[in-house]
Scaffold this motif. Structure first.
Motif, PDB file in Angstrom:
ATOM      1  N   UNK A   2      14.639   3.261   7.992  1.00 46.41           N
ATOM      2  CA  UNK A   2      15.504   4.368   7.572  1.00 46.41           C
ATOM      3  C   UNK A   2      14.754   5.688   7.382  1.00 46.41           C
ATOM      4  N   UNK A   3      13.507   5.639   6.952  1.00 47.18           N
ATOM      5  CA  UNK A   3      12.740   6.862   6.709  1.00 47.18           C
ATOM      6  C   UNK A   3      11.302   6.662   7.192  1.00 47.18           C
ATOM      7  N   UNK A   4      11.122   6.582   8.526  1.00 50.41           N
ATOM      8  CA  UNK A   4       9.801   6.216   9.066  1.00 50.41           C
ATOM      9  C   UNK A   4       8.678   7.170   8.652  1.00 50.41           C
ATOM     10  N   UNK A   5       9.017   8.456   8.409  1.00 52.36           N
ATOM     11  CA  UNK A   5       7.933   9.396   8.030  1.00 52.36           C
ATOM     12  C   UNK A   5       7.388   9.034   6.644  1.00 52.36           C
ATOM     13  N   UNK A   6       8.246   8.615   5.732  1.00 55.15           N
ATOM     14  CA  UNK A   6       7.795   8.175   4.410  1.00 55.15           C
ATOM     15  C   UNK A   6       6.936   6.916   4.533  1.00 55.15           C
ATOM     16  N   UNK A   7       7.400   6.002   5.382  1.00 54.14           N
ATOM     17  CA  UNK A   7       6.676   4.749   5.572  1.00 54.14           C
ATOM     18  C   UNK A   7       5.256   5.041   6.060  1.00 54.14           C
ATOM     19  N   UNK A   8       5.157   5.936   7.021  1.00 51.79           N
ATOM     20  CA  UNK A   8       3.855   6.232   7.610  1.00 51.79           C
ATOM     21  C   UNK A   8       2.911   6.881   6.579  1.00 51.79           C
TER      22      UNK A   8
END
Ligand SMILES: [Fe+2]
Ligand SMILES: [Zn+2]
Length: 366
Positions: free
Chosen positions: A224-230
């Motif tokens: 849902x929020x890949x930038x946060x995950x990264x």
């Protein structure tokens, strides 16, 4: 059927096609010269042949691939061995269904019966958690679990940790306060991978146990929020746990993935997290991502709540499953002991015990 290509052999077995590079074939020769026959270990050294090695002759014979190499070495590789090489070693990890409650197994059967131990360990690998019921109420009984989980992974403070409000207080767990979801010893780079929480007595009101599937939290964040995950995968966070006698400290990202992108560990401990240097690059973005994952860690959809009674031991795959506790009223006795083990040892016991079981069955039929 075998077909020879420029630098590999195409082996077709029914519907399966295997593309076997020449170097792979040479490296996997099963002859007595290339293996140590007593131990089945490899003896052949790959760098002893040229990188562009090409076989002189290849044929399929009695369900083996036979190869003659330019130096005259004859290799054979059983085709069944190649077919079996992609069989999974462990059960797949499963998502928790709605209203999930950990499966319970008898402590005694887990230790005494290979069949029950295999079943329980498989459930443990699938869901990251099981409960052992009818456990002894004597101190240090966790030592017995080494038979199934491998040796205790000792860390500082205590070999078997005592959690009660009357003992040594070095952590919020030793107070009646609620404990937010966390895994223990985030302050070690190699954080313990299995934790067993053994309730010896629990007569207090409240203090329900909570577990959270941290990998599901992280997976959903990735979708849902890949930038946060990264950001959480790359930004190192300091953790510390200490008292006058002990010092543990590590800096590591909250999420660690394998090279194929699957999540390997989720490190999360509000209580042990230290002040991050405010000049550190990316601190703003980190805090936003950390806020988001913290909202999700506390979201009820990822949790399972239950009471851990005296004589029950909660076993968690602690790099996946976080644990937490509701506050309790210290109006009775409450004594918990914790010890850590190593996930690889627990998971590999599925294979060891299954092999021992099939060997025993084979013997019975002789
Ligand atoms: Fe804990
Ligand atoms: Zn060989």
């Amino acid at each position: 059927m075998i077909e020879i290509k420029e630098d590999s052999i195409i082996l077709t077995v029914k519907k399966n096609k295997f593309d076997l590079p020449f170097l792979w074939l040479r490296d996997n020769c099963q002859c007595d010269e290339c293996r140590i026959t007593e131990t089945q270990e490899k003896q052949f050294l790959l760098h002893s042949v040229p990188v562009d090695i090409v076989p002189n002759h290849v044929e399929e014979i009695d369900n083996n691939i036979k190869i003659i190499w330019p130096d005259g070495h004859e290799s054979f590789i059983p085709i069944d061995l190649i077919k079996n090489s992609y069989l999974p070693r462990y059960p797949d990890q499963c998502e928790w269904p709605e209203e999930f409650q950990p499966e319970k197994y008898s402590w005694k059967e887990f230790l005494d019966s290979n069949e029950i131990a295999i079943e329980a360990l498989k459930t443990f690998v699938r869901f990251g958690v099981i409960i052992l019921k009818d456990a002894p109420k004597e101190s240090n009984s966790l030592e017995f679990l080494a038979k199934r989980l491998g040796p205790i992974n000792e860390v500082l403070f205590e070999r078997i940790h005592n959690v009660s409000v009357t003992g040594h207080v070095y952590n919020v767990a030793h107070t009646p306060k609620g404990l937010p979801p966390h895994n223990d010893f985030a302050s070690y780079k190699s954080q313990p991978s299995v934790q067993v929480l053994h309730m010896l007595e629990n007569e207090c009101e409240g203090g329900e146990s909570i577990i959270v599937d941290g990998w599901q939290v992280a997976k959903d964040l990735k979708d849902e929020m890949p930038e946060h995950f990264s950001i959480l995968q790359n930004f190192k966070v300091p953790f510390r746990e200490f008292d006058q006698e002990n010092e543990t400290y590590a800096e590591a990202p909250l999420i660690k993935c394998a090279t194929d992108g699957t999540i390997e560990s989720f490190r999360y401990s509000n209580q042990l997290m230290q002040m991050i240097d405010p000049r550190k690059e990316g601190i703003r973005e980190f805090y936003k991502a950390y806020h988001e994952i913290s909202l999700r860690v506390h979201n009820k959809k990822y949790r399972s709540t239950f009471r851990l009674n005296g004589g029950e031991a909660l076993v968690v795959a602690s790099l996946r499953v976080l644990h937490a506790r509701e506050p309790f009223i210290p109006n009775g006795r409450r004594h918990l002991q914790d010890a850590y083990f190593t996930y690889d040892n627990a998971a590999n016991n599925i294979v060891l015990l299954s092999n021992q079981l099939s060997e025993a069955i084979r013997r019975r039929h002789i």
